[in-house]
Design an enzyme around this catalytic site. Sequence first.
Site, PDB file in Angstrom:
ATOM      1  N   THR A  13       0.843  -1.203   0.000  1.00 49.04           N
ATOM      2  CA  THR A  13       0.000   0.000   0.000  1.00 49.04           C
ATOM      3  C   THR A  13       0.871   1.243   0.000  1.00 49.04           C
ATOM      4  O   THR A  13       1.967   1.235   0.555  1.00 49.04           O
ATOM      5  CB  THR A  13      -0.949   0.040   1.222  1.00 49.04           C
ATOM      6  OG1 THR A  13      -1.777   1.209   1.114  1.00 49.04           O
ATOM      7  CG2 THR A  13      -0.201   0.106   2.538  1.00 49.04           C
ATOM      8  N   ASN A  15      -0.674   3.982   1.104  1.00 53.76           N
ATOM      9  CA  ASN A  15      -1.474   4.773   2.037  1.00 53.76           C
ATOM     10  C   ASN A  15      -0.828   4.653   3.428  1.00 53.76           C
ATOM     11  O   ASN A  15      -0.794   3.578   4.016  1.00 53.76           O
ATOM     12  CB  ASN A  15      -2.905   4.205   2.036  1.00 53.76           C
ATOM     13  CG  ASN A  15      -3.817   4.897   3.024  1.00 53.76           C
ATOM     14  OD1 ASN A  15      -3.439   5.186   4.149  1.00 53.76           O
ATOM     15  ND2 ASN A  15      -5.039   5.136   2.608  1.00 53.76           N
ATOM     16  N   GLU A  45      -6.400  -0.788 -10.484  1.00 49.04           N
ATOM     17  CA  GLU A  45      -7.311  -1.702  -9.789  1.00 49.04           C
ATOM     18  C   GLU A  45      -8.595  -1.808 -10.593  1.00 49.04           C
ATOM     19  O   GLU A  45      -9.490  -0.995 -10.454  1.00 49.04           O
ATOM     20  CB  GLU A  45      -7.595  -1.176  -8.379  1.00 49.04           C
ATOM     21  CG  GLU A  45      -6.354  -1.146  -7.510  1.00 49.04           C
ATOM     22  CD  GLU A  45      -6.583  -0.410  -6.198  1.00 49.04           C
ATOM     23  OE1 GLU A  45      -7.684  -0.543  -5.632  1.00 49.04           O
ATOM     24  OE2 GLU A  45      -5.665   0.301  -5.759  1.00 49.04           O
ATOM     25  N   ASP A  73      -7.551  -4.175   0.294  1.00 47.30           N
ATOM     26  CA  ASP A  73      -8.425  -3.276  -0.461  1.00 47.30           C
ATOM     27  C   ASP A  73      -9.638  -3.076   0.419  1.00 47.30           C
ATOM     28  O   ASP A  73     -10.243  -4.039   0.891  1.00 47.30           O
ATOM     29  CB  ASP A  73      -8.837  -3.857  -1.814  1.00 47.30           C
ATOM     30  CG  ASP A  73      -9.482  -2.760  -2.675  1.00 47.30           C
ATOM     31  OD1 ASP A  73      -8.816  -1.744  -2.922  1.00 47.30           O
ATOM     32  OD2 ASP A  73     -10.658  -2.899  -3.066  1.00 47.30           O
ATOM     33  N   SER A  74      -9.947  -1.828   0.701  1.00 43.26           N
ATOM     34  CA  SER A  74     -11.035  -1.608   1.640  1.00 43.26           C
ATOM     35  C   SER A  74     -11.843  -0.388   1.234  1.00 43.26           C
ATOM     36  O   SER A  74     -11.402   0.418   0.415  1.00 43.26           O
ATOM     37  CB  SER A  74     -10.489  -1.447   3.059  1.00 43.26           C
ATOM     38  OG  SER A  74      -9.393  -0.569   3.057  1.00 43.26           O
ATOM     39  N   PHE A 160      -8.046   7.834   9.385  1.00 38.95           N
ATOM     40  CA  PHE A 160      -7.828   8.343   8.030  1.00 38.95           C
ATOM     41  C   PHE A 160      -9.039   7.969   7.185  1.00 38.95           C
ATOM     42  O   PHE A 160      -9.942   7.280   7.643  1.00 38.95           O
ATOM     43  CB  PHE A 160      -6.527   7.763   7.434  1.00 38.95           C
ATOM     44  CG  PHE A 160      -6.520   6.257   7.358  1.00 38.95           C
ATOM     45  CD1 PHE A 160      -6.877   5.603   6.194  1.00 38.95           C
ATOM     46  CD2 PHE A 160      -6.158   5.489   8.459  1.00 38.95           C
ATOM     47  CE1 PHE A 160      -6.878   4.210   6.127  1.00 38.95           C
ATOM     48  CE2 PHE A 160      -6.153   4.093   8.402  1.00 38.95           C
ATOM     49  CZ  PHE A 160      -6.514   3.459   7.224  1.00 38.95           C
ATOM     50  N   GLY A 161      -9.046   8.428   5.950  1.00 35.46           N
ATOM     51  CA  GLY A 161     -10.145   8.067   5.052  1.00 35.46           C
ATOM     52  C   GLY A 161     -11.493   8.555   5.569  1.00 35.46           C
ATOM     53  O   GLY A 161     -11.643   9.707   5.975  1.00 35.46           O
ATOM     54  N   HIS A 188     -12.709  -3.173  10.519  1.00 37.50           N
ATOM     55  CA  HIS A 188     -12.781  -4.148   9.421  1.00 37.50           C
ATOM     56  C   HIS A 188     -11.430  -4.810   9.150  1.00 37.50           C
ATOM     57  O   HIS A 188     -11.350  -5.985   8.832  1.00 37.50           O
ATOM     58  CB  HIS A 188     -13.307  -3.472   8.162  1.00 37.50           C
ATOM     59  CG  HIS A 188     -12.645  -2.178   7.815  1.00 37.50           C
ATOM     60  ND1 HIS A 188     -12.458  -1.159   8.735  1.00 37.50           N
ATOM     61  CD2 HIS A 188     -12.107  -1.699   6.660  1.00 37.50           C
ATOM     62  CE1 HIS A 188     -11.847  -0.136   8.164  1.00 37.50           C
ATOM     63  NE2 HIS A 188     -11.618  -0.446   6.904  1.00 37.50           N
TER      64      HIS A 188
END
Length: 200
Positions: A13, A15, A45, A73-74, A160-161, A188
């Site tokens: 990643t 990120n 992707e 991958d989320s 984050f996100g 998750h």
Amino acid sequence: MSKQKIYKLLIGTNNRGKLKEIKSLLPKKIKIHSTSEFNLKSPVENGKTFKENSLIKSKYFSKKTGLICLADDSGLEIDFLGKSPGIYSARWGGRHGDFNKAIRRVYRELNKKDKNWKKKKIKARFICALSISNLNKKIACVLGKVEGYISNEPKGKNGFGYDPIFIPLKKRKTFGEMEPSQKYKMDHRYQAFKKIRKFL
């Protein structure tokens, strides 16, 4: 199923938030490498599911480096928006992955759908697919999820996100308001990790 022990692992990643969280979940005995050490850009992707995209990443980064790779991958699914943004969660942030922009878009889409959405419980879930690949060979691919709903406004500076707008079930705080140590024990990514741990 591969029984080989993994002592060196590439986290696939770019990120930084994900990298930090994944590192905190991995056994300490594993030496961790990141894609930034190899100056690798992420692959295209073009999978249709979180699992497919996770595997695209873990195989790609493993082939590029020769290391066994763990990739994630989320994203966020919002039932009221037909499970959007889903696999496009990062893309809602535009070319530079600006999640403030992505969060504004979530609220814009909810407003378009129903001006009074704030009076309702907007169900949502975070989903994480984790995969481990060795070159072109899949070692494991699992899915973890955490159910919750959308906060009426962004809250909290942690995480984050989409963390500032997601309140997990039976909690009052968003992931953005929680201490990372609290979030990491329930989100998750943690749920997926519990399933993939036996491969490490």
